[in-house]
Scaffold this motif. Sequence first.
Motif, PDB file in Angstrom:
ATOM      1  N   THR A 115       0.762  -1.210  -0.102  1.00 17.85           N
ATOM      2  CA  THR A 115      -0.093  -0.035   0.095  1.00 17.85           C
ATOM      3  C   THR A 115       0.787   1.179   0.057  1.00 17.85           C
ATOM      4  OG1 THR A 115      -0.122   0.242   2.453  1.00 17.85           O
ATOM      5  CG2 THR A 115      -1.891  -1.264   1.427  1.00 17.85           C
ATOM      6  N   PHE A 116       0.346   2.345  -0.027  1.00 21.66           N
ATOM      7  CA  PHE A 116       1.035   3.660  -0.216  1.00 21.66           C
ATOM      8  C   PHE A 116       1.740   3.798   1.038  1.00 21.66           C
ATOM      9  CE2 PHE A 116      -0.805   4.212  -4.279  1.00 21.66           C
ATOM     10  CZ  PHE A 116      -0.009   4.886  -5.087  1.00 21.66           C
ATOM     11  N   GLN A 117       0.886   3.398   2.149  1.00 26.64           N
ATOM     12  CA  GLN A 117       1.199   3.408   3.560  1.00 26.64           C
ATOM     13  C   GLN A 117       2.522   2.664   3.754  1.00 26.64           C
ATOM     14  OE1 GLN A 117      -1.608   2.509   6.630  1.00 26.64           O
ATOM     15  NE2 GLN A 117      -0.426   3.887   8.134  1.00 26.64           N
ATOM     16  N   GLN A 118       2.471   1.614   3.460  1.00 29.53           N
ATOM     17  CA  GLN A 118       3.646   0.456   3.494  1.00 29.53           C
ATOM     18  C   GLN A 118       4.735   0.944   2.876  1.00 29.53           C
ATOM     19  OE1 GLN A 118       1.514  -3.009   2.188  1.00 29.53           O
ATOM     20  NE2 GLN A 118       1.104  -3.665   4.299  1.00 29.53           N
ATOM     21  N   GLU A 166       3.928   9.710   2.041  1.00 25.53           N
ATOM     22  CA  GLU A 166       2.939   9.083   1.384  1.00 25.53           C
ATOM     23  C   GLU A 166       2.599   9.856   0.296  1.00 25.53           C
ATOM     24  OE1 GLU A 166      -1.305   7.310   2.520  1.00 25.53           O
ATOM     25  OE2 GLU A 166       0.355   7.334   4.040  1.00 25.53           O
ATOM     26  N   ARG A 218      -8.332   0.947  -5.901  1.00 25.13           N
ATOM     27  CA  ARG A 218      -7.184   0.966  -5.130  1.00 25.13           C
ATOM     28  C   ARG A 218      -6.029   0.689  -5.986  1.00 25.13           C
ATOM     29  NH1 ARG A 218      -6.310  -3.439  -0.204  1.00 25.13           N
ATOM     30  NH2 ARG A 218      -4.918  -2.128   0.970  1.00 25.13           N
ATOM     31  N   LYS A 219      -5.001   1.429  -5.718  1.00 24.23           N
ATOM     32  CA  LYS A 219      -3.669   1.242  -6.484  1.00 24.23           C
ATOM     33  C   LYS A 219      -2.740   0.763  -5.257  1.00 24.23           C
ATOM     34  CE  LYS A 219      -3.954   5.185  -9.535  1.00 24.23           C
ATOM     35  NZ  LYS A 219      -3.360   6.591  -9.830  1.00 24.23           N
ATOM     36  N   LEU A 220      -1.933  -0.312  -6.021  1.00 21.68           N
ATOM     37  CA  LEU A 220      -0.864  -0.943  -4.977  1.00 21.68           C
ATOM     38  C   LEU A 220       0.429  -0.847  -5.609  1.00 21.68           C
ATOM     39  CD1 LEU A 220      -3.057  -4.242  -3.988  1.00 21.68           C
ATOM     40  CD2 LEU A 220      -2.417  -2.200  -2.513  1.00 21.68           C
ATOM     41  N   ARG A 263       2.445   9.208  -3.801  1.00 13.41           N
ATOM     42  CA  ARG A 263       1.218   9.454  -4.501  1.00 13.41           C
ATOM     43  C   ARG A 263       1.266  10.171  -5.843  1.00 13.41           C
ATOM     44  NH1 ARG A 263      -3.046   6.999  -2.551  1.00 13.41           N
ATOM     45  NH2 ARG A 263      -2.900   6.429  -0.408  1.00 13.41           N
TER      46      ARG A 263
END
Length: 71
Positions: free
Chosen positions: A19-22, A31, A53-55, A35
């Motif tokens: 994820t963006f957070q990870q 973050e 959702r983007k991964l 993005r």
Amino acid sequence: MLQNNISDEVPIQDKVLLTFQQAAKYSGIGENKLREIAERKEFSECILKNGNRKLIKRVLFEEYLTEQDEI
């Protein structure tokens, strides 16, 4: 019932998708900056879309960062 002390959590460095957070935690890049980078055409191969959702594909993300002089 016995409780298992082994965590089911997969370490970030072993995940295929982030994820963006990870990815922010993993790379040290904010973050919001990630993005922004994700919108770049040259970064598109690092993104996997799952509906809205983007991964981020971790291995390609690492390769992309290694090739950059600045972000």
